[in-house]
Enzyme design. Sequence first.
Site, PDB file in Angstrom:
ATOM      1  CG  HIS A 156      56.030  11.506  50.770  1.00  7.12           C
ATOM      2  ND1 HIS A 156      55.304  12.062  51.773  1.00  7.12           N
ATOM      3  CD2 HIS A 156      55.796  10.186  50.813  1.00  7.12           C
ATOM      4  CE1 HIS A 156      54.654  11.115  52.421  1.00  7.12           C
ATOM      5  NE2 HIS A 156      54.936   9.962  51.844  1.00  7.12           N
ATOM      6  CD  GLU A 183      62.712  -8.665  61.029  1.00  7.17           C
ATOM      7  OE1 GLU A 183      63.016  -7.653  60.406  1.00  7.17           O
ATOM      8  OE2 GLU A 183      61.577  -8.869  61.484  1.00  7.17           O
ATOM      9  CG  ASP A 234      64.913  -4.915  62.308  1.00 11.98           C
ATOM     10  OD1 ASP A 234      65.313  -3.873  62.848  1.00 11.98           O
ATOM     11  OD2 ASP A 234      63.830  -5.005  61.708  1.00 11.98           O
ATOM     12  CB  CYS A 237      63.986 -10.102  52.638  1.00 12.18           C
ATOM     13  SG  CYS A 237      63.475 -10.097  54.357  1.00 12.18           S
TER      14      CYS A 237
HETATM   15  C1  PEP Z   1      65.115  -6.344  57.880  1.00 16.39           C
HETATM   16  O1  PEP Z   1      65.020  -6.022  59.063  1.00 16.39           O
HETATM   17  O2  PEP Z   1      66.155  -6.782  57.359  1.00 16.39           O
HETATM   18  C2  PEP Z   1      63.949  -6.196  56.998  1.00 16.39           C
HETATM   19  C3  PEP Z   1      63.938  -6.667  55.768  1.00 16.39           C
HETATM   20  O3  PEP Z   1      62.885  -5.517  57.492  1.00 16.39           O
HETATM   21  P1  PEP Z   1      62.831  -3.920  57.612  1.00 16.39           P
HETATM   22  O4  PEP Z   1      64.040  -3.340  56.928  1.00 16.39           O
HETATM   23  O5  PEP Z   1      61.546  -3.532  56.967  1.00 16.39           O
HETATM   24  O6  PEP Z   1      62.865  -3.719  59.078  1.00 16.39           O
HETATM   25 MG    MG Z   2      63.098  -5.678  59.925  1.00 19.62          MG
END
Ligand code: PEP
Ligand code: MG
Length: 549
Positions: free
Chosen positions: A188, A429, A453, A500
């Site tokens: 944190h 993913e 992922d 993302c």
């Molecule tokens: C990803 O897996 O790229 C993603 C954006 O999700 P997270 O990093 O939250 O698993």
């Molecule tokens: Mg992910």
Amino acid sequence: MILNGIGVSSGIAIGNTFLKEEPRSNSGKTIITDIDKELTRFEEAKCKAVRDLEEVCQEARLGNKEEAAMIFEAHRMIIEDLEYIESITMLITKEHVDAEYAVSKTSEVFEALFQNMDNEYMKGRAADIKDVSNRLISALRGELSVALSLLSTPVIIIAKDLLPSDTIHMDKRYVLGIVTEEGGNTSHATILARSMGIPAVVGVPNIFSLFQQNQIVALDGKEGKVSINPSIDELKLWQQKKVQYDEYIKKLSALKGTFNITRDGVHIKVNANIASPNDMDKVIENEAEGVGLFRSEFLYMHSKELPSEDVQFEAYKKVLESIKGKVIIRTLDAGGDKEIPCLDVSKDENPFLGYRAIRICLGRRDLFYTQLRALLRASLYGELGIMFPMISSLEEIRQVKELLKEVEQDLKNEGIPFSKDIEIGMMIETPAAVMLSDLFAQEVQFFSIGTNDLTQYIMAADRMNPKVAYLYDTHNLAVLRAIKMVTENAHRAGIWVGICGEAAADTSLIPFFLNIGIDELSVSANTILQVREKIQQTDTREYSEEIIG
Ligand code: PEP
Ligand code: MG
């Protein structure tokens, strides 16, 4: 002397050290004779600590620091935790020890418990236990807790482990940088330092034998380097580095008001990834066009209970109201490395291949229903997109859509309004989602590729395991081909596709993403302008197709 640690918050800091005194170790155990008196002392100290926490929590809320407020809320819960309290009172009553000793012993046991957990997030909770216990000991001793907020000149804080309450009380004007021995990327204190833009390095061993009070130190919060007592010549180099970094940041801010358009005139949307409504100030300041990923699991992470429909509604509404562009909220992505205590899901042998994300949501329809209701209700306050994580079968996305219809019908029956224009999308993913992307494209209105992922599943290399880090590489041809295939399938079906995962901000991959026609990049607010700079330098026609064969 140069020390190596882990850079967790970018920036260069040069200044005098301020050694945050180690919490005094307990002066040893005192055998007491009046047990009732000791229990009363403890009870009074506990009440004082709870009152103090309520105050700082309130203070944080008034200062619009919701993330910090939630941490103090969690601390209050620890102080009132029955097992924690029982351990202390048992030590007092059975072993006749003083309350300070009982708290410190209990703290050690609980800290060790958390530290031995596999999960980085849970490991980080040991610091919270320590923070709470120190607060109790201070209250028992009648001490005022020494707040870093009392600093009056700019310093670099050197601490064994910075506690969340230390960080939140810091006056940013007087904290040039932070160096700690403990802590990690997800503790944190680190999260708070990063959000305050304070350069920080963690994981520097033997802090107290290496540093002294009021010594000159320079640090690089990206490279994870710390220099103690640099020579005049070294100091000059650090100052140059700082000037260069500050100039780079200044240069980037000159890009404000310009567009995310390539040299050959191709526009790509640059959105922001957020974890909390509080991130929105930075998102707006850095000119994100919208929110490409709101990791909603944050709302579930700090509380002892599942967040209610109203709590979620308020959070989603706040984000939607604060920006004109689209806001894509991802439904709960629990599991894997993201343990959510209030969910009460037992840990799998192989968490990334186990019960996580949509699998939990479809198994726990009660909580999924609540989240979807909150999302639909919030949809009136902006342009909402909802996306679903870790989809690997058509059956899953169809079940999700069915439940969504059910929620819509219930809201209609209750006369509760919601927007008719919510975009429904899914994360890509899993390799299965890639291979079936032509079929998935018939089911949803957009794809968002989660490269974090996707890389681990395509390469069969755990994203948390440094031993296989050489394989965990989004630049690998296998991953790039998957991204291209998904993009083609999306476009063939007439839907848009974004990225993302962290790769979206990887400037070496941006020309590739632009060349294959990715429509959106969603990155952390701090990297938006760096991404814009790269886009503006790129000509999409210059990218060589040979790279992916
Ligand atoms: C990803 O897996 O790229 C993603 C954006 O999700 P997270 O990093 O939250 O698993
Ligand atoms: Mg992910």
